[in-house]
Write a protein that holds these residues in place. Structure first.
Motif, PDB file in Angstrom:
ATOM      1  N   ASN A  16       0.820  -0.950   0.006  1.00  0.00           N
ATOM      2  CA  ASN A  16      -0.062   0.041   0.047  1.00  0.00           C
ATOM      3  C   ASN A  16       0.935   1.347   0.044  1.00  0.00           C
ATOM      4  OD1 ASN A  16      -1.680  -2.107   1.651  1.00  0.00           O
ATOM      5  ND2 ASN A  16      -3.068  -0.861   0.798  1.00  0.00           N
ATOM      6  N   LEU A  17       0.390   2.152  -0.630  1.00  0.00           N
ATOM      7  CA  LEU A  17       1.103   3.587  -0.709  1.00  0.00           C
ATOM      8  C   LEU A  17       0.947   4.249   0.451  1.00  0.00           C
ATOM      9  CD1 LEU A  17       0.983   2.864  -3.743  1.00  0.00           C
ATOM     10  CD2 LEU A  17       0.597   5.300  -4.159  1.00  0.00           C
ATOM     11  N   GLY A  18       2.246   4.899   1.180  1.00  0.00           N
ATOM     12  CA  GLY A  18       2.167   5.558   2.279  1.00  0.00           C
ATOM     13  C   GLY A  18       1.881   6.935   2.363  1.00  0.00           C
ATOM     14  N   LYS A  19       1.716   7.579   1.132  1.00  0.00           N
ATOM     15  CA  LYS A  19       1.444   8.713   1.227  1.00  0.00           C
ATOM     16  C   LYS A  19       1.096   8.962  -0.482  1.00  0.00           C
ATOM     17  CE  LYS A  19       5.983  10.517   0.640  1.00  0.00           C
ATOM     18  NZ  LYS A  19       6.897  11.416   1.243  1.00  0.00           N
ATOM     19  N   ASP A  20       0.476   9.835  -0.891  1.00  0.00           N
ATOM     20  CA  ASP A  20       0.052  10.430  -2.230  1.00  0.00           C
ATOM     21  C   ASP A  20       1.335  10.726  -3.271  1.00  0.00           C
ATOM     22  OD1 ASP A  20      -2.544  10.308  -1.636  1.00  0.00           O
ATOM     23  OD2 ASP A  20      -2.678  12.535  -1.967  1.00  0.00           O
ATOM     24  N   CYS A  21       1.554  10.014  -4.299  1.00  0.00           N
ATOM     25  CA  CYS A  21       2.513  10.226  -5.064  1.00  0.00           C
ATOM     26  C   CYS A  21       2.952  11.770  -5.645  1.00  0.00           C
ATOM     27  CB  CYS A  21       2.407   9.274  -6.459  1.00  0.00           C
ATOM     28  SG  CYS A  21       1.542  10.210  -7.800  1.00  0.00           S
ATOM     29  N   SER A  22       4.054  11.855  -5.898  1.00  0.00           N
ATOM     30  CA  SER A  22       4.562  13.325  -6.377  1.00  0.00           C
ATOM     31  C   SER A  22       5.095  13.118  -7.943  1.00  0.00           C
ATOM     32  CB  SER A  22       5.534  13.961  -5.521  1.00  0.00           C
ATOM     33  OG  SER A  22       6.728  13.444  -5.519  1.00  0.00           O
ATOM     34  N   VAL A  23       4.915  14.072  -8.733  1.00  0.00           N
ATOM     35  CA  VAL A  23       5.225  14.252 -10.066  1.00  0.00           C
ATOM     36  C   VAL A  23       6.118  15.313 -10.195  1.00  0.00           C
ATOM     37  CG1 VAL A  23       4.779  14.198 -12.286  1.00  0.00           C
ATOM     38  CG2 VAL A  23       3.272  13.177 -11.055  1.00  0.00           C
ATOM     39  N   ASN A  24       7.522  14.830 -10.514  1.00  0.00           N
ATOM     40  CA  ASN A  24       8.668  15.998 -10.721  1.00  0.00           C
ATOM     41  C   ASN A  24       9.148  15.705 -11.934  1.00  0.00           C
ATOM     42  OD1 ASN A  24       8.601  16.704  -7.748  1.00  0.00           O
ATOM     43  ND2 ASN A  24       9.317  14.422  -7.297  1.00  0.00           N
ATOM     44  N   THR A  25       9.878  16.939 -12.421  1.00  0.00           N
ATOM     45  CA  THR A  25      10.619  17.105 -13.839  1.00  0.00           C
ATOM     46  C   THR A  25      12.035  17.158 -13.259  1.00  0.00           C
ATOM     47  OG1 THR A  25       8.669  18.022 -15.009  1.00  0.00           O
ATOM     48  CG2 THR A  25      10.954  18.029 -15.936  1.00  0.00           C
TER      49      THR A  25
END
Length: 150
Positions: A9-18
């Motif tokens: 299970n994911l522990g937190k929301d994902c982050s999208v970076n460049t």
């Protein structure tokens, strides 16, 4: 080649970076194992895996929310570090090659009591919605479903 497969299970929301013009989706996955110690006491051990998914196809990102169960596979990397107290530590990270949504703790069933459909699956080669047949799918219909007792 070493391949690591993780279900958790994911522990937190994902982050999208460049980074340097390339997109990366960062998320962490927790896998918890339950076991009995030598005295027979029930214990739990949780292993956290930091995931980095380098892809131009970021359509899966809105689905990677805290608590969502995922299957991710790729190549493992172990990183060592020094804590503020001077102790050595290590963390496990995964360079993701493919990720598949399996569900979520809070949303295991939809309002009708039926399991939810997996909305999105993606890999380094591309993504597809679960409701769409893949280009590799076999056009034959499997009749074995008639033998099921329910």
């Amino acid at each position: 080649m070493i391949k690591l497969m993780v279900i958790g299970n994911l522990g937190k929301d994902c982050s999208v970076n460049t980074v340097n013009g390339k997109n990366v989706i960062n998320f962490n996955v927790a896998h918890t194992e339950k076991f009995k110690d030598s005295t027979g006491v029930q214990k739990e051990k949780t292993t956290w895996v930091e995931c980095a998914y380098w892809t131009d196809r970021t359509g899966i990102a809105p689905y990677l929310k805290k608590g969502t169960q995922v299957y991710a596979e790729g190549t493992p990397e172990v990183r060592t570090y020094q804590t503020n107290e001077g102790k050595s530590g290590a963390s496990l990270s995964l360079r993701v090659q493919s990720v598949q949504l399996l569900g979520s703790r809070a949303e295991g069933l939809n309002g009708g009591g039926q399991p939810q459909e997996r909305p999105y699956q993606t890999s380094a080669g591309g993504g597809s919605y679960a409701g769409q047949p893949s280009s590799n799918s076999n056009d034959e219909i499997n009749e074995a479903g008639d033998d099921l007792p329910f």
